[in-house]
Design a protein around this motif. Structure first.
Motif, PDB file in Angstrom:
ATOM      1  N   GLY A 140      -4.177   3.798   1.025  1.00  0.00           N
ATOM      2  CA  GLY A 140      -3.852   3.693  -0.404  1.00  0.00           C
ATOM      3  C   GLY A 140      -3.474   2.308  -0.849  1.00  0.00           C
ATOM      4  O   GLY A 140      -2.351   2.077  -1.298  1.00  0.00           O
ATOM      5  N   ASN A 196       0.831  -1.207   0.000  1.00  0.00           N
ATOM      6  CA  ASN A 196       0.000   0.000   0.000  1.00  0.00           C
ATOM      7  C   ASN A 196       0.866   1.258   0.000  1.00  0.00           C
ATOM      8  O   ASN A 196       2.061   1.205   0.278  1.00  0.00           O
ATOM      9  CB  ASN A 196      -1.011   0.003   1.162  1.00  0.00           C
ATOM     10  CG  ASN A 196      -0.345  -0.003   2.527  1.00  0.00           C
ATOM     11  OD1 ASN A 196       0.438   0.880   2.860  1.00  0.00           O
ATOM     12  ND2 ASN A 196      -0.666  -1.009   3.329  1.00  0.00           N
ATOM     13  N   ARG A 197       0.237   2.377  -0.317  1.00  0.00           N
ATOM     14  CA  ARG A 197       0.953   3.648  -0.440  1.00  0.00           C
ATOM     15  C   ARG A 197       1.517   4.120   0.899  1.00  0.00           C
ATOM     16  O   ARG A 197       2.592   4.719   0.948  1.00  0.00           O
ATOM     17  CB  ARG A 197       0.035   4.741  -1.012  1.00  0.00           C
ATOM     18  CG  ARG A 197      -0.606   4.399  -2.335  1.00  0.00           C
ATOM     19  CD  ARG A 197       0.393   4.380  -3.476  1.00  0.00           C
ATOM     20  NE  ARG A 197      -0.286   4.073  -4.725  1.00  0.00           N
ATOM     21  CZ  ARG A 197       0.112   3.122  -5.558  1.00  0.00           C
ATOM     22  NH1 ARG A 197       1.156   2.396  -5.284  1.00  0.00           N
ATOM     23  NH2 ARG A 197      -0.551   2.890  -6.667  1.00  0.00           N
ATOM     24  N   VAL A 213      -2.782  -0.937  -2.972  1.00  0.00           N
ATOM     25  CA  VAL A 213      -2.372  -1.107  -4.367  1.00  0.00           C
ATOM     26  C   VAL A 213      -3.419  -1.941  -5.072  1.00  0.00           C
ATOM     27  O   VAL A 213      -3.853  -2.977  -4.572  1.00  0.00           O
ATOM     28  CB  VAL A 213      -0.985  -1.793  -4.442  1.00  0.00           C
ATOM     29  CG1 VAL A 213      -0.615  -2.079  -5.883  1.00  0.00           C
ATOM     30  CG2 VAL A 213       0.072  -0.928  -3.777  1.00  0.00           C
ATOM     31  N   GLN A 230       4.664   2.401   1.498  1.00  0.00           N
ATOM     32  CA  GLN A 230       5.669   2.927   0.569  1.00  0.00           C
ATOM     33  C   GLN A 230       6.307   4.180   1.149  1.00  0.00           C
ATOM     34  O   GLN A 230       7.531   4.337   1.115  1.00  0.00           O
ATOM     35  CB  GLN A 230       5.029   3.240  -0.788  1.00  0.00           C
ATOM     36  CG  GLN A 230       4.665   2.011  -1.585  1.00  0.00           C
ATOM     37  CD  GLN A 230       3.865   2.339  -2.828  1.00  0.00           C
ATOM     38  OE1 GLN A 230       3.883   3.467  -3.325  1.00  0.00           O
ATOM     39  NE2 GLN A 230       3.141   1.349  -3.333  1.00  0.00           N
TER      40      GLN A 230
END
Length: 195
Positions: free
Chosen positions: A192, A128-129, A194, A132
Protein backbone atom coordinates in the motif's frame (compact mmCIF):
# COMPACT_ATOMS: atom_id res chain seq x y z
CA UNK A 1 40.05 24.09 -23.78
CA UNK A 2 39.51 20.76 -22.03
CA UNK A 3 36.35 18.74 -22.29
CA UNK A 4 34.17 18.42 -19.15
CA UNK A 5 33.37 14.90 -18.03
CA UNK A 6 30.38 14.13 -15.87
CA UNK A 7 30.41 11.09 -13.63
CA UNK A 8 27.16 9.57 -12.45
CA UNK A 9 27.22 7.63 -9.20
CA UNK A 10 24.67 4.92 -8.59
CA UNK A 11 23.71 3.68 -5.11
CA UNK A 12 24.33 -0.07 -5.07
CA UNK A 13 23.66 -0.79 -1.40
CA UNK A 14 20.94 -3.38 -0.88
CA UNK A 15 17.73 -2.38 0.88
CA UNK A 16 18.29 -3.08 4.62
CA UNK A 17 14.63 -2.59 5.57
CA UNK A 18 13.60 -6.25 5.14
CA UNK A 19 16.40 -7.34 7.48
CA UNK A 20 15.31 -4.81 10.09
CA UNK A 21 11.62 -5.63 9.73
CA UNK A 22 12.16 -9.39 9.91
CA UNK A 23 14.50 -9.06 12.90
CA UNK A 24 11.95 -6.91 14.68
CA UNK A 25 8.95 -8.99 13.64
CA UNK A 26 10.28 -12.45 14.45
CA UNK A 27 11.63 -11.38 17.84
CA UNK A 28 8.38 -9.56 18.65
CA UNK A 29 6.28 -12.62 17.79
CA UNK A 30 8.44 -14.88 19.97
CA UNK A 31 8.37 -12.55 22.99
CA UNK A 32 4.63 -12.11 22.66
CA UNK A 33 4.03 -15.84 22.41
CA UNK A 34 5.45 -15.75 25.93
CA UNK A 35 3.32 -12.74 26.95
CA UNK A 36 0.20 -14.50 25.63
CA UNK A 37 1.07 -17.57 27.71
CA UNK A 38 1.94 -20.00 24.91
CA UNK A 39 5.64 -20.49 25.73
CA UNK A 40 7.93 -19.86 28.69
CA UNK A 41 10.57 -17.13 28.87
CA UNK A 42 13.72 -18.89 27.72
CA UNK A 43 17.25 -18.33 26.43
CA UNK A 44 15.79 -18.68 22.92
CA UNK A 45 13.79 -15.44 23.35
CA UNK A 46 16.68 -13.65 25.06
CA UNK A 47 19.15 -14.76 22.37
CA UNK A 48 16.80 -13.55 19.63
CA UNK A 49 16.60 -10.24 21.51
CA UNK A 50 20.38 -9.89 21.53
CA UNK A 51 21.43 -11.27 18.17
CA UNK A 52 18.53 -10.78 15.78
CA UNK A 53 16.07 -8.28 17.24
CA UNK A 54 18.98 -6.29 18.68
CA UNK A 55 22.14 -6.62 16.62
CA UNK A 56 20.59 -7.21 13.19
CA UNK A 57 18.35 -4.15 13.55
CA UNK A 58 21.29 -1.96 14.54
CA UNK A 59 23.15 -3.18 11.45
CA UNK A 60 20.09 -2.43 9.29
CA UNK A 61 19.89 1.05 10.80
CA UNK A 62 23.55 1.75 10.05
CA UNK A 63 23.02 0.70 6.43
CA UNK A 64 19.96 2.96 6.27
CA UNK A 65 22.27 5.84 7.25
CA UNK A 66 24.46 5.04 4.24
CA UNK A 67 21.34 5.15 2.09
CA UNK A 68 20.48 8.59 3.56
CA UNK A 69 17.25 7.27 5.11
CA UNK A 70 16.85 9.11 8.40
CA UNK A 71 13.59 7.36 9.26
CA UNK A 72 15.10 3.90 8.74
CA UNK A 73 18.24 4.84 10.65
CA UNK A 74 16.24 6.15 13.59
CA UNK A 75 13.71 3.32 13.70
CA UNK A 76 15.95 0.29 13.20
CA UNK A 77 18.82 1.51 15.37
CA UNK A 78 16.45 2.56 18.15
CA UNK A 79 14.45 -0.67 18.19
CA UNK A 80 17.66 -2.70 17.95
CA UNK A 81 18.90 -1.02 21.09
CA UNK A 82 15.43 -1.42 22.64
CA UNK A 83 15.83 -5.20 22.35
CA UNK A 84 19.34 -5.09 23.80
CA UNK A 85 18.09 -2.91 26.67
CA UNK A 86 15.13 -5.20 27.35
CA UNK A 87 17.38 -8.26 27.52
CA UNK A 88 19.65 -6.30 29.87
CA UNK A 89 16.70 -5.46 32.12
CA UNK A 90 15.85 -9.16 32.34
CA UNK A 91 19.35 -10.66 32.57
CA UNK A 92 21.39 -8.17 34.64
CA UNK A 93 19.29 -8.58 37.80
CA UNK A 94 19.53 -12.38 37.47
CA UNK A 95 23.33 -12.03 37.33
CA UNK A 96 23.22 -9.92 40.49
CA UNK A 97 24.61 -6.83 38.75
CA UNK A 98 21.62 -4.61 39.52
CA UNK A 99 18.33 -4.98 41.38
CA UNK A 100 15.30 -5.82 39.24
CA UNK A 101 13.54 -2.77 37.81
CA UNK A 102 10.56 -1.56 39.83
CA UNK A 103 7.04 -1.70 38.43
CA UNK A 104 7.03 2.10 38.11
CA UNK A 105 10.31 2.13 36.20
CA UNK A 106 9.09 -0.54 33.76
CA UNK A 107 5.86 1.39 33.20
CA UNK A 108 7.89 4.55 32.49
CA UNK A 109 10.16 2.57 30.12
CA UNK A 110 7.21 1.18 28.16
CA UNK A 111 5.34 4.51 28.07
CA UNK A 112 8.42 6.31 26.69
CA UNK A 113 8.76 3.67 23.96
CA UNK A 114 5.03 4.03 23.25
CA UNK A 115 5.38 7.79 22.82
CA UNK A 116 8.48 7.37 20.63
CA UNK A 117 6.69 4.80 18.48
CA UNK A 118 3.62 7.00 18.09
CA UNK A 119 5.82 9.87 16.90
CA UNK A 120 7.48 7.60 14.33
CA UNK A 121 4.02 6.34 13.34
CA UNK A 122 3.24 9.90 12.20
CA UNK A 123 6.17 9.60 9.78
CA UNK A 124 4.75 6.45 8.20
CA UNK A 125 2.02 8.48 6.52
CA UNK A 126 4.72 9.40 3.98
CA UNK A 127 5.82 5.77 3.44
CA UNK A 128 3.25 2.96 3.05
CA UNK A 129 0.15 1.41 4.59
CA UNK A 130 1.95 -1.72 5.78
CA UNK A 131 4.38 0.32 7.89
CA UNK A 132 1.48 2.40 9.18
CA UNK A 133 -0.05 -0.81 10.52
CA UNK A 134 3.25 -2.00 12.03
CA UNK A 135 3.84 1.27 13.89
CA UNK A 136 0.20 1.75 14.93
CA UNK A 137 0.00 -1.77 16.35
CA UNK A 138 3.40 -1.34 18.05
CA UNK A 139 2.23 1.90 19.68
CA UNK A 140 -0.83 0.07 21.01
CA UNK A 141 1.38 -2.81 22.20
CA UNK A 142 3.67 -0.58 24.27
CA UNK A 143 0.72 1.12 25.96
CA UNK A 144 -1.01 -2.22 26.62
CA UNK A 145 2.18 -3.61 28.17
CA UNK A 146 2.51 -0.47 30.29
CA UNK A 147 -1.13 -0.78 31.42
CA UNK A 148 -0.61 -4.45 32.27
CA UNK A 149 2.47 -3.64 34.36
CA UNK A 150 0.84 -0.60 36.01
CA UNK A 151 -2.31 -2.47 37.06
CA UNK A 152 -0.86 -5.94 37.57
CA UNK A 153 -3.81 -7.20 35.53
CA UNK A 154 -2.67 -10.39 33.82
CA UNK A 155 -5.60 -10.27 31.37
CA UNK A 156 -4.27 -6.99 29.94
CA UNK A 157 -0.75 -8.43 29.67
CA UNK A 158 -2.08 -11.57 28.00
CA UNK A 159 -4.16 -9.50 25.56
CA UNK A 160 -1.03 -7.45 24.84
CA UNK A 161 0.67 -10.71 23.92
CA UNK A 162 -1.98 -11.50 21.30
CA UNK A 163 -1.79 -7.95 19.96
CA UNK A 164 2.03 -8.21 19.89
CA UNK A 165 1.86 -11.39 17.81
CA UNK A 166 -0.25 -9.47 15.26
CA UNK A 167 2.21 -6.55 15.33
CA UNK A 168 5.23 -8.82 14.82
CA UNK A 169 3.48 -10.78 12.07
CA UNK A 170 2.71 -7.52 10.25
CA UNK A 171 6.42 -6.59 10.34
CA UNK A 172 7.33 -10.04 8.99
CA UNK A 173 4.78 -9.60 6.19
CA UNK A 174 6.14 -6.15 5.33
CA UNK A 175 9.76 -7.36 5.27
CA UNK A 176 9.01 -10.41 3.11
CA UNK A 177 6.81 -8.30 0.81
CA UNK A 178 9.72 -5.95 0.15
CA UNK A 179 12.01 -8.89 -0.69
CA UNK A 180 9.49 -10.62 -2.97
CA UNK A 181 8.41 -7.43 -4.70
CA UNK A 182 12.03 -6.50 -5.42
CA UNK A 183 12.90 -10.00 -6.67
CA UNK A 184 9.92 -10.12 -9.03
CA UNK A 185 10.11 -6.48 -10.11
CA UNK A 186 6.39 -6.10 -9.44
CA UNK A 187 3.91 -6.14 -6.56
CA UNK A 188 3.57 -9.73 -5.35
CA UNK A 189 2.58 -8.88 -1.77
CA UNK A 190 1.02 -5.40 -1.59
CA UNK A 191 2.26 -2.89 1.00
CA UNK A 192 0.00 0.00 0.00
CA UNK A 193 2.41 2.70 -1.08
CA UNK A 194 1.33 6.25 -0.33
CA UNK A 195 0.47 8.14 -3.53
Amino acid sequence: MSETTFVSLKENTANPAPLGLLAFGMTTVLLNLHNAGFIEMSPMILSMGIFYGGTAQVIAGIIEAKKNNTFGLTAFTSYGFFWLTLVGLIVMPKLGWFPAPTKASMVAFLVMWGIFTFLLFLGTFKINRALQFVFASLTILFFLLAAGDATGNESISKFAGYEGIICGASAIYTGVAQVLNELHGRVVWPIGPVA
